[in-house]
Design an enzyme around this catalytic site. Structure first.
Site, PDB file in Angstrom:
ATOM      1  N   GLU A  66       0.861  -1.172   0.000  1.00  0.00           N
ATOM      2  CA  GLU A  66       0.000   0.000   0.000  1.00  0.00           C
ATOM      3  C   GLU A  66       0.902   1.228   0.000  1.00  0.00           C
ATOM      4  O   GLU A  66       1.781   1.358   0.853  1.00  0.00           O
ATOM      5  CB  GLU A  66      -0.898   0.036   1.238  1.00  0.00           C
ATOM      6  CG  GLU A  66      -2.021  -0.980   1.230  1.00  0.00           C
ATOM      7  CD  GLU A  66      -2.860  -0.893   2.493  1.00  0.00           C
ATOM      8  OE1 GLU A  66      -2.693   0.082   3.274  1.00  0.00           O
ATOM      9  OE2 GLU A  66      -3.676  -1.796   2.725  1.00  0.00           O
ATOM     10  N   ASP A  77      -6.530   8.779   9.499  1.00  0.00           N
ATOM     11  CA  ASP A  77      -5.248   8.237   9.923  1.00  0.00           C
ATOM     12  C   ASP A  77      -4.847   8.742  11.294  1.00  0.00           C
ATOM     13  O   ASP A  77      -5.249   9.830  11.722  1.00  0.00           O
ATOM     14  CB  ASP A  77      -4.163   8.616   8.905  1.00  0.00           C
ATOM     15  CG  ASP A  77      -4.400   7.966   7.562  1.00  0.00           C
ATOM     16  OD1 ASP A  77      -4.480   6.737   7.518  1.00  0.00           O
ATOM     17  OD2 ASP A  77      -4.524   8.693   6.562  1.00  0.00           O
TER      18      ASP A  77
END
Length: 287
Positions: A66, A77
């Site tokens: 990723e 995040d």
């Protein structure tokens, strides 16, 4: 650093997009093991260092990569990846340069799937059709766009999947049976199960709850299930590998790279890849 040579599914060099991801999971299933999905942020902590780490990940044992697309407001995040996004932007990383990183990676590696992970705003600004065409040409295989819900599939998900990219959805502990069909409807490649409630890198997963959640997901889909968020150590990776098709590690790799770069830039790449190898060894120890 001792090197793991990633096993390549037969004919994988002729594949791209969704087909490359499907081939990798088919290979893992045939090999009887769980995969390692590793996350780094493009351009973090410097463009050349980031490229070297990306290029070295398959040799360190990453089965799928990723690559984070730096964004100014990475709301889903945790602090580690938020900071990595800011470092990437400060280093001059753009979406165009992120795609260039993938293109550079593909010069030597035609087998390892690469998934771009991030937010819709930079893609929207780039232009949906132009982004899809350029991403496929660069060698991108899948996308995780965390701020586009299933209700907006016509906007980006469906055009991307029709073009051959996998569009990977996140399922969470709060995704109930009524919501799952919508989440899974246009998902391809694999399902990414978020093992904790909250943001990345801030807590550890409850294995019993994760096991139950994976069983529920498997009742709704035949897609592989990868588990991420809250996996920080080789020991945790080993425990999780016994439950799922792939283990995703992000914040711990990002932090290892950041700390190594701050202490000794000339060995930062090797230190980061050494850590990825410990994670790969841990995942591969589960049969």
């Amino acid at each position: 650093m001792s090197t793991i040579v990633a096993a390549n599914p037969a004919g994988a060099s002729n594949l791209r997009g969704k087909a490359r991801i499907d081939a990798r999971f088919a290979h893992l299933k045939k090999a009887g093991r769980t995969g390692l999905v590793s996350f780094i942020t493009a351009g973090d902590p410097a463009q050349d260092i980031s490229q070297q780490v990306l290029n070295g990940l398959p040799g360190a044992g990453a089965d799928i990569i990723e690559l984070g697309m730096p964004f100014t407001d990475p709301m889903a995040d945790g602090p580690a990846i938020q900071a990595s996004s800011q470092r990437g932007l400060k280093a001059g990383m753009t979406l165009t340069k992120t795609l260039d990183m993938v293109r550079d990676f593909r010069r030597a590696d035609q087998e390892t799937p690469i998934i771009l992970m991030g937010y819709y705003n930079p893609i929207y600004r780039y232009g949906v059709d132009a982004f899809i065409d350029t991403a496929l040409a660069a060698g991108v295989d899948g996308l995780i766009v965390v701020d586009l819900p299933p209700e907006e599939d016509d906007e980006f998900c469906i055009p991307a999947t029709k073009a051959g990219l996998s569009f990977i959805r996140l399922a969470t502990p709060t995704t109930d049976d009524a919501r799952l069909p919508a989440v899974l409807r246009h998902t391809s490649g694999f399902v990414y199960y978020v093992s904790i409630t909250g943001i990345t890198g801030t807590a550890s997963a409850d294995l019993a709850k994760v096991q139950g959640a994976i069983g529920r997901l498997k009742a709704h889909t035949d897609l592989p299930v990868a588990v991420g968020f809250g996996i920080k150590t080789p020991e945790q990776a080993t425990e999780m590998a016994a439950l799922c098709d792939a283990v995703v590690v992000g914040s711990a790799i990002v932090e290892t790279l950041k700390n190594a770069y701050q202490e000794r830039p000339d060995t930062a790449v090797a230190q980061a890849l050494d850590f990825v190898k410990t994670l790969s060894d841990a995942v591969r120890s589960v049969s």
